[in-house]
Design an enzyme around this catalytic site. Structure first.
Site, short mmCIF file in Angstrom:
data_model
loop_
_atom_site.label_atom_id
_atom_site.label_comp_id
_atom_site.label_asym_id
_atom_site.label_seq_id
_atom_site.Cartn_x
_atom_site.Cartn_y
_atom_site.Cartn_z
N GLU A 43 0.88 -1.05 0.01
CA GLU A 43 -0.02 0.04 0.13
C GLU A 43 0.96 1.20 -0.01
O GLU A 43 1.81 1.46 0.96
CB GLU A 43 -0.81 0.04 1.21
N ARG A 268 6.10 -13.08 9.34
CA ARG A 268 6.65 -11.85 8.81
C ARG A 268 7.86 -11.53 9.47
O ARG A 268 8.16 -12.22 10.61
CB ARG A 268 5.65 -10.63 9.47
N LYS A 278 4.96 0.56 8.68
CA LYS A 278 4.87 1.81 8.00
C LYS A 278 4.30 3.00 8.96
O LYS A 278 4.70 3.98 9.03
CB LYS A 278 4.22 1.80 6.62
P1 ATP Z 1 3.19 -1.93 7.30
O1 ATP Z 1 2.34 -2.16 8.69
O2 ATP Z 1 4.75 -1.74 7.53
O3 ATP Z 1 2.42 -1.03 6.44
P2 ATP Z 1 1.84 -3.98 5.69
O4 ATP Z 1 1.57 -5.32 5.69
O5 ATP Z 1 0.47 -3.19 6.05
O6 ATP Z 1 2.79 -3.51 6.68
P3 ATP Z 1 1.90 -3.54 3.00
O7 ATP Z 1 2.47 -2.34 2.13
O8 ATP Z 1 0.30 -3.88 2.86
O9 ATP Z 1 2.19 -3.34 4.56
O10 ATP Z 1 2.71 -4.74 2.66
C1 ATP Z 1 3.01 -5.15 1.29
C2 ATP Z 1 3.60 -6.70 1.39
O11 ATP Z 1 4.65 -6.91 2.26
C3 ATP Z 1 2.49 -7.56 2.05
O12 ATP Z 1 2.19 -8.82 1.41
C4 ATP Z 1 3.06 -7.71 3.42
O13 ATP Z 1 2.49 -9.06 3.97
C5 ATP Z 1 4.35 -7.84 3.37
N1 ATP Z 1 5.05 -7.48 4.46
C6 ATP Z 1 4.71 -6.14 5.26
N2 ATP Z 1 5.50 -6.17 6.32
C7 ATP Z 1 6.18 -7.17 6.36
C8 ATP Z 1 7.08 -8.17 7.23
N3 ATP Z 1 7.57 -7.41 8.41
N4 ATP Z 1 7.77 -9.37 6.81
C9 ATP Z 1 7.45 -9.86 5.84
N5 ATP Z 1 6.47 -9.33 4.69
C10 ATP Z 1 6.03 -8.34 5.19
MG MG Z 2 -1.18 -2.67 4.96
#
Ligand code: ATP
Ligand code: MG
Length: 569
Positions: A43, A268, A278
């Protein structure tokens, strides 16, 4: 200095993990009847972090290994949080990590298609417009131990639902007046299956679609259908989406996809002394705890890049930690180990004195400067390259390399003692000069001209070798000594009730001015990496370093100094 291209051993033979085993089986049985296709779906509401790097390495890595394709898809369905600047940063970071996407896609390009699916679901009686309040919807859902109950609007006719849905789209209703829900089962053991919300009204401008839409799909609705529309075979996501797998399957089937993608969840990355979210990183930026998304203390790809970490080190790290089904925190030392391993094999060594102390060689000709031969790489690194380092009567050495009354195990310079200057001569300390306050300001030493290059023809041994910089030719520089951003291994341990910024390490950045560095580095481009011998790995700051104002970021220390700290208690 141009850095060599080195493929880390871990990339030459990727480790097998449970995800790769699944993909291998599906590829062998041609289960999907199409090429293996993955996607990385961020995102655009912030910069990518080291956790995303794990997902990127997995998704792109699998596509590469199985002759498939990996899309970069922006999961941009929330008009409140997303921005084009994040899209651009994400693209730059993925490229920098060394990956090329098959296609660049945007969930927001699917809004029309997603709307069409919504009409289809409503027509089939698989979705309905609910006009309850947000609160009523929440309580109506029940709990893990008690069933939910049907909304009074659940049995609206297909015609009425279609009419309301069209009017939602046309902008006739305010936010929250109606929502589109899947019609599944309010007693389902998986709470997510109790008529989940699919589309809601948001009278807000979208960074790409402007005001074209006032209804926006929710994550579950957009995600699986986007995967299906792109012909993704393996939809890899992190474990917190395990419960979403049911709705994922339900939706892609309902929408009529025959061989839908398969969602598989993996653990993760959670890294000690770090936060990977993020949302929380955005708070650090907004509240000024760090200098920006690319602050070298940030666990963002941009921050790591500015700190001097290479994409190869990040990929090697991803390979080392592997992919598992079970959550576990990763030690920061594991990451730093990969960073050192990688830098050790690729960066030139130079001399830099952090805390300078003046040395005057009383028997060295005044005004003379000679050029000493120095190698850029030690013997155990398969690279060659050499340079000249100027040597003169006045030198800088590290203040910590001299002790007036040295303890037993101190092998460096002390009154009457002889040490070797790296690439240079043996010198002996003859006299210590102090100022009125008793502070040591200068050492008067003699050098042995016969030891040029660092060996004595008479076989005399010295116990210490220290680094130095010519006072006549050396350059001033600023060193930014970065350390871990948080003082505790799990800054989020207290949950959302505890302010994680309280766990910030107050000494995560120490700026040292007046360090001295050998002059040859001045012609290197900003962003050049080095090992400062005996001190650490550094990179000239790509933004702030200029020939007339050299600034170096410490990427990582030579050894894990925290091991000692913890051992000492
Ligand atoms: P954040 O909370 O940092 O925004 P998110 O999962 O909401 O993390 P996204 O932009 O939706 O962020 O994530 C894009 C991809 O990266 C998703 O498939 C997510 O599962 C993966 N991802 C995010 N954080 C991690 C992590 N700590 N380890 C492995 N994969 C991750
Ligand atoms: Mg997200």
């Amino acid at each position: 200095m141009n850095e060599p291209v080195i493929t880390p051993p871990s990339e030459q033979a990727p480790r097998k993990d449970f995800v790769r085993e699944l993909v291998a089986a599906d590829a062998a049985s041609a289960r999907f009847g199409r090429t293996i296709a993955t996607r990385f779906p961020p995102e655009p509401n912030g910069f990518l972090h080291i956790g995303h790097a794990k997902s990127i390495c997995l998704n792109f890595g699998i596509a590469n290994e199985y002759g498939g394709r990996c899309n970069l898809r922006f999961d941009d369905t929330n008009p409140f949080t997303e921005d084009i600047k994040y899209v651009n940063a994400i693209k730059e970071d993925v490229r920098w990590l060394g990956f090329a996407w098959a296609e660049e896609r945007y969930a927001s390009d699917y809004f029309e298609k997603l709307y069409e699916f919504a009409e289809l679901l409503v027509t089939k009686g698989s979705a309905y417009v609910d006009s309850e309040s947000e609160e009523a919807i929440r309580t109506g859902r029940g709990t893990v131990t008690s069933a939910g109950k049907d909304s009074p609007f659940r049995n609206r006719s297909a015609e009425e639902n279609l009419d309301l849905l069209r009017r939602m789209r046309a902008g006739e209703f305010a936010d929250g007046v109606h929502v589109l829900r899947a019609k599944i089962d309010m007693t389902h053991p998986n709470m997510i299956m109790r008529d989940p919300l699919l589309i809601r009204i948001r009278k807000a401008s979208h960074y790409r679609r402007g005001d074209a839409w006032c209804i926006y799909p929710l994550y579950d609705y957009a995600h699986g259908l986007s995967d299906a529309m792109e012909g993704i075979t393996h939809s890899l996501c992190t474990l917190e989406f395990k419960d979403n797998n049911d709705i994922y399957r339900w939706l892609v089937r309902e929408a009529g996809f025959d061989i839908p993608p398969e969602q598989t969840e993996f653990a993760r990355l959670e890294l000690d002394y770090t936060i990977v979210s993020k949302r929380k990183l955005l708070r650090l930026v907004n509240e000024g705890h760090v200098g920006g998304w690319d602050d070298p203390r940030m666990p963002t790809i941009a921050g790591l890049r500015r700190r001097g970490v290479t994409p190869e080190a990040i990929r090697a790290f991803a390979s080392t930690i592997g992919v598992a089904r079970k959550e576990a925190r990763t030690e920061l030392a594991t990451f730093e180990h990969e960073v050192r391993n990688d830098l050790n094999m690729r960066v030139p060594r130079v001399l830099c004195v952090v805390k300078p102390l003046k040395v005057v060689l009383t028997n060295y000709p005044e005004g003379e400067v000679e050029e000493l031969d120095a190698s850029f790489y030690p013997h155990d690194v398969p690279l060659t390259g050499s340079r000249k380092v100027p040597f003169s009567r006045e030198l800088w050495i590290e203040r910590d390399d001299f002790m007036e009354a040295p303890p037993k195990k101190f092998f460096r310079l002390a009154p009457g003692r002889e040490v070797r200057l790296r690439y240079g001569y043996f010198i002996t300390c003859q006299e210590v000069i102090k100022d009125a306050a008793g502070e040591i300001v200068e050492l008067r030493c003699t050098y042995d001209p016969a030891t040029r290059g660092g060996d004595s023809p008479d076989g005399r041994k010295v116990q210490g070798t220290i680094h130095w910089v010519s006072a006549a030719r050396g350059l001033d520089c600023e060193l930014r000594m970065y350390d871990r951003l948080f003082a505790v291994p799990d800054p989020e341990a207290g949950g959302d009730d505890v302010d994680f910024t309280k766990a910030l390490n107050p000494t995560s950045l120490i700026t040292v001015s007046g360090a001295k560095i050998e002059p040859g580095v001045v012609t290197d481009a900003a962003g050049t990496r080095y090992q400062f011998e005996r001190t650490g790995y550094f990179m000239s700051d790509p933004v702030d370093s200029r020939p007339d104002r050299l600034v170096f970021n410490r990427t990582v220390t030579l050894r894990d100094s925290w091991v000692k700290v913890i051992a000492k208690g």
